[in-house]
Scaffold this motif. Structure first.
Motif, PDB file in Angstrom:
ATOM      1  N   LYS A  50     -20.582 -13.044 -20.305  1.00 58.14           N
ATOM      2  CA  LYS A  50     -19.237 -13.561 -20.575  1.00 58.14           C
ATOM      3  C   LYS A  50     -19.338 -14.973 -21.141  1.00 58.14           C
ATOM      4  O   LYS A  50     -20.314 -15.683 -20.929  1.00 58.14           O
ATOM      5  CB  LYS A  50     -18.381 -13.572 -19.293  1.00 58.14           C
ATOM      6  N   ASP A  51     -18.304 -15.405 -21.860  1.00 57.15           N
ATOM      7  CA  ASP A  51     -18.342 -16.708 -22.519  1.00 57.15           C
ATOM      8  C   ASP A  51     -18.591 -17.858 -21.545  1.00 57.15           C
ATOM      9  O   ASP A  51     -19.386 -18.756 -21.828  1.00 57.15           O
ATOM     10  CB  ASP A  51     -17.035 -16.962 -23.283  1.00 57.15           C
ATOM     11  N   SER A  52     -17.926 -17.843 -20.385  1.00 57.89           N
ATOM     12  CA  SER A  52     -18.111 -18.937 -19.428  1.00 57.89           C
ATOM     13  C   SER A  52     -19.556 -18.974 -18.932  1.00 57.89           C
ATOM     14  O   SER A  52     -20.136 -20.042 -18.742  1.00 57.89           O
ATOM     15  CB  SER A  52     -17.135 -18.810 -18.259  1.00 57.89           C
ATOM     16  N   TRP A  53     -20.159 -17.825 -18.719  1.00 59.86           N
ATOM     17  CA  TRP A  53     -21.562 -17.735 -18.314  1.00 59.86           C
ATOM     18  C   TRP A  53     -22.460 -18.283 -19.412  1.00 59.86           C
ATOM     19  O   TRP A  53     -23.389 -19.036 -19.151  1.00 59.86           O
ATOM     20  CB  TRP A  53     -21.908 -16.279 -18.002  1.00 59.86           C
ATOM     21  N   ARG A  54     -22.155 -17.927 -20.657  1.00 55.51           N
ATOM     22  CA  ARG A  54     -22.954 -18.395 -21.793  1.00 55.51           C
ATOM     23  C   ARG A  54     -22.889 -19.917 -21.913  1.00 55.51           C
ATOM     24  O   ARG A  54     -23.903 -20.569 -22.198  1.00 55.51           O
ATOM     25  CB  ARG A  54     -22.474 -17.728 -23.079  1.00 55.51           C
ATOM     26  N   LEU A  55     -21.716 -20.498 -21.672  1.00 61.47           N
ATOM     27  CA  LEU A  55     -21.580 -21.955 -21.741  1.00 61.47           C
ATOM     28  C   LEU A  55     -22.391 -22.629 -20.631  1.00 61.47           C
ATOM     29  O   LEU A  55     -23.019 -23.658 -20.859  1.00 61.47           O
ATOM     30  CB  LEU A  55     -20.108 -22.355 -21.659  1.00 61.47           C
ATOM     31  N   ALA A  56     -22.380 -22.048 -19.444  1.00 61.10           N
ATOM     32  CA  ALA A  56     -23.177 -22.592 -18.344  1.00 61.10           C
ATOM     33  C   ALA A  56     -24.668 -22.457 -18.645  1.00 61.10           C
ATOM     34  O   ALA A  56     -25.449 -23.385 -18.412  1.00 61.10           O
ATOM     35  CB  ALA A  56     -22.828 -21.882 -17.035  1.00 61.10           C
ATOM     36  N   MET A  57     -25.067 -21.323 -19.187  1.00 60.11           N
ATOM     37  CA  MET A  57     -26.475 -21.108 -19.524  1.00 60.11           C
ATOM     38  C   MET A  57     -26.930 -22.045 -20.654  1.00 60.11           C
ATOM     39  O   MET A  57     -28.108 -22.396 -20.743  1.00 60.11           O
ATOM     40  CB  MET A  57     -26.729 -19.656 -19.945  1.00 60.11           C
ATOM     41  N   ALA A  58     -25.987 -22.492 -21.474  1.00 56.33           N
ATOM     42  CA  ALA A  58     -26.317 -23.435 -22.553  1.00 56.33           C
ATOM     43  C   ALA A  58     -26.590 -24.832 -22.010  1.00 56.33           C
ATOM     44  O   ALA A  58     -27.099 -25.687 -22.725  1.00 56.33           O
ATOM     45  CB  ALA A  58     -25.195 -23.475 -23.584  1.00 56.33           C
ATOM     46  N   GLY A  59     -26.226 -25.062 -20.728  1.00 61.04           N
ATOM     47  CA  GLY A  59     -26.543 -26.343 -20.110  1.00 61.04           C
ATOM     48  C   GLY A  59     -25.355 -27.167 -19.663  1.00 61.04           C
ATOM     49  O   GLY A  59     -25.533 -28.264 -19.131  1.00 61.04           O
ATOM     50  N   SER A  60     -24.145 -26.667 -19.827  1.00 58.78           N
ATOM     51  CA  SER A  60     -22.974 -27.422 -19.385  1.00 58.78           C
ATOM     52  C   SER A  60     -23.043 -27.645 -17.871  1.00 58.78           C
ATOM     53  O   SER A  60     -23.366 -26.728 -17.118  1.00 58.78           O
ATOM     54  CB  SER A  60     -21.687 -26.679 -19.749  1.00 58.78           C
ATOM     55  N   ASP A  61     -22.744 -28.862 -17.423  1.00 57.76           N
ATOM     56  CA  ASP A  61     -22.769 -29.167 -15.991  1.00 57.76           C
ATOM     57  C   ASP A  61     -21.531 -28.658 -15.262  1.00 57.76           C
ATOM     58  O   ASP A  61     -21.536 -28.526 -14.042  1.00 57.76           O
ATOM     59  CB  ASP A  61     -22.899 -30.681 -15.787  1.00 57.76           C
ATOM     60  N   ALA A  62     -20.481 -28.386 -16.021  1.00 56.10           N
ATOM     61  CA  ALA A  62     -19.264 -27.816 -15.435  1.00 56.10           C
ATOM     62  C   ALA A  62     -18.607 -26.934 -16.484  1.00 56.10           C
ATOM     63  O   ALA A  62     -18.611 -27.247 -17.673  1.00 56.10           O
ATOM     64  CB  ALA A  62     -18.297 -28.914 -14.997  1.00 56.10           C
TER      65      ALA A  62
END
Length: 173
Positions: A50-62
Motif C-alpha cells: 500500500k502507498d503508506s507502507w511504501r512511503l514508510a519503506m522509503a525512509g519516512s520517519d512518520a
C-alpha cells in the motif's frame, strides 16, 4: 483533561472484551471515548504494497494516512511512547481515554482477573477495581464481567461525571 484509566490483566483474561462492552456503555451515556491498545509485540498498521507502507519503506520517519472520517499515524520511535506522549497525540475532544495494558503506568487501573489465567499482575494498592470471575480477598471494588453498567457507574462516581458529560482531571493514585 479526560479521565484516563488503564485496563490491565494477564493475556487472555478478557481485557479487550471488557473494553468493547465498556466503550459501548460509555458511548450510550454520551461520553466521548478514545481507546489505546498497548502491545509488547512490534506491530505495523501498514499493509505491504500500500502507498503508506511504501512511503514508510522509503525512509519516512512518520506517515499520516488521511481519509474521509479517519486519520492514522505511523511514527518511528526510539523507545516506547509514554502515556503522556500518547495523550498528547490524541489531542482534545475526549471525556474518557481507556488504555488496554500499560500496567506500569502511574494512572488509575482496573484489572481483569480470571481464575484460570493466574494471579493479579498489578499490586492491589495500584488498583481502583477488579473485574473478576471469583471473589478475591481484597479491599477494593470488585465487579463481574457482566456488570458493565455498574462499572460505568463506578467510573462516573470516582471521577465526578455522574449525570454530566464533562471532561475531568486524571486521578493521581
Amino acid at each position: 483533561m479526560p479521565i484516563v484509566v488503564s485496563v490491565a490483566g494477564r493475556s487472555n483474561s478478557g481485557k479487550t472484551t471488557l473494553l468493547e462492552k465498556l466503550i459501548g456503555e460509555l458511548k450510550r451515556r454520551r461520553h466521548r471515548v478514545a481507546a489505546v491498545k498497548h502491545s509488547v509485540h512490534d506491530v505495523d498498521m501498514d499493509q505491504p504494497g500500500k502507498d503508506s507502507w511504501r512511503l514508510a519503506m522509503a525512509g519516512s520517519d512518520a506517515v499520516v494516512l488521511s481519509s474521509r472520517g479517519k486519520i492514522s499515524l505511523t511514527k518511528k520511535m526510539d523507545e516506547e511512547a509514554s502515556v503522556e506522549q500518547i495523550l498528547s497525540l490524541l489531542g482534545d475532544g475526549y471525556d474518557v481515554v481507556l488504555l488496554e495494558g500499560f500496567k506500569g503506568a502511574k494512572i488509575p487501573k482496573i484489572e481483569v482477573h480470571r481464575k484460570e489465567v493466574g494471579e493479579l499482575v498489578c499490586p492491589p494498592a495500584e488498583l481502583m477495581a477488579v473485574v473478576t470471575d471469583e471473589p478475591l480477598d481484597l479491599d477494593i471494588r470488585q465487579f463481574s464481567a457482566d456488570q458493565i453498567g455498574l462499572l460505568a457507574d463506578f467510573l462516573e462516581e470516582q471521577f465526578g461525571t455522574r449525570d454530566a458529560v464533562i471532561p475531568c482531571v486524571t486521578r493521581n493514585s
